[in-house]
Scaffold this active site. Structure first.
Site, PDB file in Angstrom:
ATOM      1  N   SER A   1       0.836  -1.200   0.000  1.00  0.00           N
ATOM      2  CA  SER A   1       0.000   0.000   0.000  1.00  0.00           C
ATOM      3  C   SER A   1       0.870   1.248   0.000  1.00  0.00           C
ATOM      4  O   SER A   1       1.981   1.245   0.556  1.00  0.00           O
ATOM      5  CB  SER A   1      -0.861  -0.026   1.267  1.00  0.00           C
TER       6      SER A   1
ATOM      7  N   TYR B   1      -1.806  -1.278  10.889  1.00  0.00           N
ATOM      8  CA  TYR B   1      -2.084  -1.746   9.524  1.00  0.00           C
ATOM      9  C   TYR B   1      -0.890  -1.443   8.617  1.00  0.00           C
ATOM     10  O   TYR B   1      -0.372  -2.320   7.920  1.00  0.00           O
ATOM     11  CB  TYR B   1      -3.354  -1.093   8.970  1.00  0.00           C
TER      12      TYR B   1
ATOM     13  N   LYS C   1       2.052  -3.953   6.641  1.00  0.00           N
ATOM     14  CA  LYS C   1       2.481  -3.950   5.233  1.00  0.00           C
ATOM     15  C   LYS C   1       4.000  -3.803   5.134  1.00  0.00           C
ATOM     16  O   LYS C   1       4.650  -4.502   4.354  1.00  0.00           O
ATOM     17  CB  LYS C   1       1.794  -2.806   4.473  1.00  0.00           C
TER      18      LYS C   1
END
Ligand code: NAD
Ligand code: UFG
Length: 339
Positions: free
Chosen positions: A126, A150, A154
């Site tokens: 992302s 989050y 990643k």
């Protein structure tokens, strides 16, 4: 093209759209999903669109035996790994759940892939890994950071996959850093179906246009952008899906870790998107200016030139098309897959 592709999280928003293009390109697709944020209905609709049936296995990527069952029964050539939890706010409240699902799940997946000598993986990263970039457009070699669990999941997974390659050069790894995926397949039969109140801009606008929400809160109008509202790089989910097919085509011919931005390379503000959606839907979308949202940055858009160079990929659909396709899905399915 031919080959068997395991699509983890294939029933989700981006996965379901990608399945269409993989099948159209000639690949055989195996969907593996625990349906924690999706339903089998998306795959039923994909089957209708492509006119053939898809093998769907219900399982959890953290469960090695679930995964072994797949590799025992299918000779998998490559994995596209979408499965993961993705809500930033939720990740702050439930960090262990996010680290377990996203990181432990990826470790389990890679272990089982290794056991079966399947060493080609395309991973959903992302643009969040760029944190608050010092300038735009953003290139792949910009520094990375994260401000929430989050984003950190990643970043860690990217590093884990790089370490894996260092330990064994027969791995082939593509890290795709998505900017802001929006829109839907052109028929309006599949699309983004948030379980609760949408966190993201386009689904919130869509639900406001269809009458499910009263108004949009515009989070801040005092950013250093052309109209003061936040600027992002919106990318049509079918363009994103095409990027995955091109990554899978490419993965056969290299042994390396490739890190690639998938963005359209253009920045649109919240108010730009709102206006485009009003045009697409023919609806007036009420909004109020609200305080900035914690953790948001002013501006984020990609330099997508590496994707063009290495994959021959570029985004083809503009913001109007993204809104038109989102509206077709939302108006045909006001309650998502429950409609
Ligand atoms: P999604 O929630 O619609 O799809 C994810 C799918 O993974 C769901 O079907 C869910 O049921 C499944 N899943 C989750 N945990 C699982 C597990 N442990 N085992 C098996 N299946 C599991 O999300 P999406 O928007 O399609 O995103 C796909 C990927 O792309 C995610 O990894 C996400 O973090 C990443 N990504 C998304 C965006 C975005 O804005 N949508 C942006 C950048 C990156
Ligand atoms: N926004 C509003 N009102 C809303 C929702 C969003 O004004 O109700 C604004 C935000 O402040 C931001 C812009 O709309 O300026 C886009 O916000 P989104 O939540 O749609 O997207 P983000 O760029 O914040 O984050 C998304 C995903 C992340 C991912 C990132 C980069 O949620 O997981 O894109 O890919 F990491």
């Amino acid at each position: 093209m031919s080959g068997k592709i395991l699509v983890t999280g294939g029933a989700g928003y981006i996965g379901s759209h990608t399945c269409i293009l993989l099948i159209e390109a000639g690949y055989e697709v195996i969907v593996f999903d625990n349906f924690s944020n999706s339903s089998i209905e998306s795959i039923k609709r994909v089957e209708k669109i492509v006119g053939s049936s898809i093998v769907v296995i219900e399982g959890d990527i953290r469960n090695r035996d679930d995964l072994r069952g797949v590799f025992e029964n299918h000779k998998i050539d490559a994995v596209i790994h979408f499965a993961g939890l993705k809500a930033v706010g939720e990740s702050v409240e439930q960090p262990l759940r996010y680290y377990d699902n996203n990181i432990s799940g990826t470790v389990a997946l890679c272990e089982v892939m290794s056991e079966y000598s399947c060493k080609s993986i395309v991973f959903s990263s992302s643009a969040t890994v760029y944190g608050d970039p010092h300038t735009t457009p953003i290139k792949e070699d910009f520094s990375v950071s994260a401000t929430n669990p989050y984003g950190r999941s990643k970043l860690f997974i990217e590093e884990i996959l790089r370490d894996l390659y260092v330990s064994d050069n027969s791995w082939k790894v593509v890290l795709l850093r998505y900017f802001n995926p929006v829109g839907a397949y052109k028929s309006g039969d599949i699309g983004e179906d948030p379980k609760d109140i949408p966190n993201n801009l386009m689904p919130f606008i869509a639900q406001t246009a269809v009458g499910k929400r009263e108004f949009l809160n515009v989070f801040g109008d005092d950013y250093n952008t052309h109209d003061g509202t936040g600027v992002r790089d919106y990318i049509h989910v079918m363009d994103l899906a095409d990027g995955h097919v091109k990554a899978i085509n490419k993965i056969k011919s290299f042994n390396d870790v490739m890190t690639i931005n998938l963005g359209a390379g253009k920045g649109y503000s919240v108010l730009d998107v709102l206006k485009a959606y009003e045009m697409a839907s023919g609806k007036e979308i009420p909004y109020k200016i609200a305080p900035r949202r914690d953790g948001d940055i002013a501006s984020c858009y990609a330099d997508p030139s590496y994707a063009r160079e290495i994959l021959g990929w570029e985004a083809k659909r503009d913001i109007n098309q993204m809104c038109i396709d989102s509206w077709r899905w939302q108006s045909k399915n006001p309650d998502g897959y429950k409609s």
